[in-house]
Design an enzyme around this catalytic site. Structure first.
Site, short mmCIF file in Angstrom:
data_model
loop_
_atom_site.label_atom_id
_atom_site.label_comp_id
_atom_site.label_asym_id
_atom_site.label_seq_id
_atom_site.Cartn_x
_atom_site.Cartn_y
_atom_site.Cartn_z
CG ASN A 1 -3.20 4.43 1.75
OD1 ASN A 1 -4.30 4.50 2.04
ND2 ASN A 1 -2.54 3.25 1.54
CG HIS B 1 -3.54 -1.17 -2.15
ND1 HIS B 1 -3.85 0.47 -2.07
CD2 HIS B 1 -3.59 -1.58 -0.88
CE1 HIS B 1 -3.71 0.62 -0.91
NE2 HIS B 1 -3.71 -0.51 -0.12
CB SER C 1 -1.15 0.06 1.28
OG SER C 1 0.05 -0.12 2.55
#
Ligand code: 3H9
Length: 706
Positions: A485, A435, A414
């Site tokens: 993210n 991911h 990630s």
């Protein structure tokens, strides 16, 4: 799609039965030419003296997927669905709908207005309008309630479920199910009804299931939904309509539904959910792939790591019948991983969402191993171990040795650089990021991350693989945090600054919950555990890549961990816990007051509006940079990422759509104000400035026409 009504609905006669074939690609939706075609062909069949009965069927083994969603918000054209339904309902010749593939939304409503329905056993029916912020507006709430009763109607329509033809028959929505060709069965059925003679049933006039209904069932539903449906219009209106079917006459009930449908149609949540419907389909498409590139077939999957992630990925694969080779370094780790997977399945058997036989079959598809050589015939191998570059590179070097040529070598990282991982192999063109999101067997998002050398075939394969295992694939470029993210980091950092300036974990979490997130960021962090992040920060501090003395460093998370509070698992983190129940902790506020004093910040009251504007504003600004850099292919991909992977409320359409609805100029104003106050982390994205100045949406279209 421009098509003549005559072509959208074809007319043939089989003996004494007219067959009306709806042929309106891609999914036979109830678009304008199709509606006009139906009126034309129903008239033709009525007037055809050689015809005793009428069958309506869809071309290409599918019935009708519902209203043409592309027409929403545009001026109305041509006949309404109601006119077609009344023609079928009042026909002196029996009308039978022959259902194959899907009959969904307006498609099922069309069929329910006919006196009879015959379905292929593989067909699925349902009223999924709620997923688009709508309710069934073609009589679906009224007829389903009158045929199957209010409890069934509530379950079916509020959950937008697709059910099998057999289940439909059990509920009375389907008259006959066939394993053979549905057209033949429907023609026989229609002929038999014609021989028996009319009058034929009018489903909307049935009363047996709507008499003496206890009004408490509706109250119970409203109460249960009050929290869950926050910000939405359709679910509340659905309950109202089903209740109306039990209290009003058939025509009044239809009118009630029509008005409720209009309210939903005009609600911003409808626009947001329809945006996501198309965005999800668009996200699966890769802009720069040569037209002749084909995905490689995936028939066997290898997974490295039987932890929470690896186990969840394995479940996603075996759930669709894909065999999995699951590798761990030690037998105990394999045993623990398999037993966790088994436990998850046991829960679903208890809940009734899976049968024991299905679970046994799924478990039987997992082959545990300690030996990399067992990956030799896998078409894709997904590494799902902890985030450590050295370990990952070692694994990829081993995969390079054992995997067959053309196997996809994927990493579930990630955070780490895909190109560096790929450099451990002699085939970087086959390496890519896949991911997954935790829990991987539940979460829909699959963020595929292309490395600079990932080949077009590799990219096409992981996008197709995502669909194969029931995920929503989105393609991202390789940068720190990828799409999801990277934006989360901006959101987290801003939340920490808000804390220092006067907010509290609960004021931020509550503002985000009121906005529609299922959970605020600090509750989420407490749930995940605070120690992993702490260790990562300490590692970076030691390596000299993070400066804890910089004014932009927000030390609260460190202080919390250093006080022995690792989150829910230790009974305290940003909150204190009684089991899973979180309460704000004055100790954390004391820490914040101290930090603010040390930094010379005067804490102040921060409104919910400011919290939401700053958190969303900083995310959108980062999203615009992600777009500018080509990390995301399109703004709607960012929306899909957030709606399917990060709990962004679907009825708001995703962060980029939210920004567009608010106005990009207004978002830019938030960004500029904060840039002036806080500096670099708010540096306005060029793309946001350009679009706002030009009065355009993210795709460069003028805002008025967007
Ligand atoms: C409704 O009915 C309201 C009524 O109650 C009111 C009546 C008055 N319209 O999903 P796919 C496109 S609301 C227009 O990849 P699959 C889709 O965008 C509607 N276009 O295929 C895609 O286009 P592209 C209630 C539609 O085989 C292409 O078709 N109905 C529509 O995986 C292929 O789609 C629903 O909510 C539409 N209705 O799945 C059902 N549907 O190729 C919505 C699809 O350009 N549809 N497209 O990207 C579905 O659930 C799935 O499409 C279906 C097929 C299961 C049918």
């Amino acid at each position: 799609m421009s098509l003549n009504p005559e072509d959208a609905v074809r007319y043939d006669v089989r003996g004494d039965v007219a067959v009306l074939t709806i042929d309106f690609p891609p999914v036979n939706a109830l678009g304008f030419p199709m509606r006009e075609g139906m009126v034309l062909r129903l008239k033709q069949a009525q007037e055809d003296s050689a015809v005793k009965a009428i069958v309506v069927i869809g071309a290409n083994d599918r019935f009708v997927a519902g209203a043409d969603i592309r027409e929403f918000g545009k001026p109305k054209q041509g006949p309404e669905l109601l006119q077609i339904q009344e023609m079928m309902e009042n026909s002196e010749k029996p009308v039978v709908c022959a259902i194959d593939g899907h009959a969904l939304g307006g498609g099922l409503e069309l069929a329910l207005a006919a006196p009879f329905r015959v379905a292929a056993s593989r067909a699925k029916i349902g009223l999924p309008e709620v997923n688009l912020g709508l309710l069934p507006g073609g009589g679906g709430t009224q007829r389903t309630t009158r045929i199957a009763g209010p409890e069934i109607a509530l379950d079916l329509i509020l959950n937008g479920k697709h059910i099998s033809a057999a289940k439909g028959k059990e509920l009375g929505l389907i008259d006959e199910v066939t394993d053979g060709p549905v057209l033949d069965a429907a023609i026989d059925f229609a002929r038999a009804r014609a021989t028996e003679g009319g009058p034929f049933p009018k489903t909307v006039e049935r009363t047996d299931k709507v008499q003496n209904v206890d009004p408490a069932i509706f109250e119970k539903e409203r109460k249960a939904g009050a929290k869950k449906w926050q910000g939405m219009v359709a679910p509340f209106k659905i309950v109202d309509c089903i209740e109306a079917a039990c209290t009003l006459g058939p025509r009044e009930g239809l009118q009630f539904e029509k008005e409720a449908f209009k309210v939903c149609l005009e609600a911003p949540s409808r626009a947001a959910q329809v945006h996501l419907f198309f965005a999800e389909r668009q996200a699966a498409k890769v802009n720069d792939l040569p037209a002749d590139v084909k995905p490689r077939p995936i028939k066997k999957v290898g997974i490295i790591g039987a932890g929470t992630m690896g186990g969840g990925i394995a479940m996603s694969c075996v759930n669709v019948g894909l065999p999995v080779v699951l590798l761990e370094v030690k037998q105990e780790a394999i045993d623990a991983g398999l037993s966790k997977v088994q436990q998850n399945y046991d829960i679903s058997v208890k809940r009734g969402s899976r049968s024991q036989a299905q679970v046994d079959k799924a478990m039987g598809l997992i082959t545990p191993t300690l030996d990399y050589a067992d990956f030799r015939d896998c078409d894709i191998v997904i590494e799902a171990v902890f985030e450590n570059m050295a370990v990952k590179k070692e694994i990829f070097a081993k995969l390079d040795e054992v995997c067959k040529p053309g196997a996809i070598l994927a990493t579930n990282t990630s955070a780490l650089d895909i190109d560096e991982i790929a450099s451990a192999t002699k085939r970087p063109e086959d390496v890519i990021g896949t991911h997954f999101f935790s829990p991987a067997n539940v979460m829909k998002l699959l963020e595929n991350v292309r490395g600079s050398k990932s080949s077009p075939e590799t990219i096409a394969t992981v996008m197709a693989f995502g669909k194969q295992i029931g995920k929503v694939p989105v393609l991202a470029g390789n940068c720190e945090g990828f799409i999801g993210n990277r934006m989360l980091k901006a959101y987290g950092t801003e939340s920490e600054h808000l804390l220092e300036q006067g907010a509290t974990p609960s004021s931020i979490d509550n503002a985000l919950k009121a906005f529609g997130f299922p959970m605020g960021i600090f509750l989420m962090r407490d749930m995940a555990g605070l120690d992993v992040g702490y260790r990562m920060r300490q590692g970076r501090i030691e390596a000299g890549t993070l400066d804890p003395n910089s004014p932009s460093y927000t030390p609260l998370a460190d202080r919390i961990v250093e006080a022995g509070r690792l989150g829910q698992k230790t009974g305290a983190g940003y909150y204190k816990y009684d089991g899973r129940d979180a309460t704000p902790d004055p100790l954390v506020e004391d820490m914040l007051i101290k930090i603010a004093q040390d930094k010379g910040i005067t804490r102040r009251e921060i409104s919910d509006e400011e919290i939401v504007d700053r958190i969303l504003g900083v995310m959108v600004n980062e999203g615009a940079k992600i777009l500018e850099e080509g990390i995301a292919q399109r703004a709607s991909d960012i929306d899909v990422t957030y709606a399917f992977g990060y709990g962004f409320p679907k009825y708001r359409g995703g962060p980029m759509f939210w920004a567009q609805q608010k106005g990009l100029d207004k978002v830019l104003e938030i960004v500029r104000t904060n840039h002036a106050a806080s500096g670099d982390r708010w540096k306005p994205a060029k793309l946001l400035e350009e679009r706002a100045a030009a009065g355009q949406d993210w795709d460069g279209k003028p805002v008025a026409a967007a």
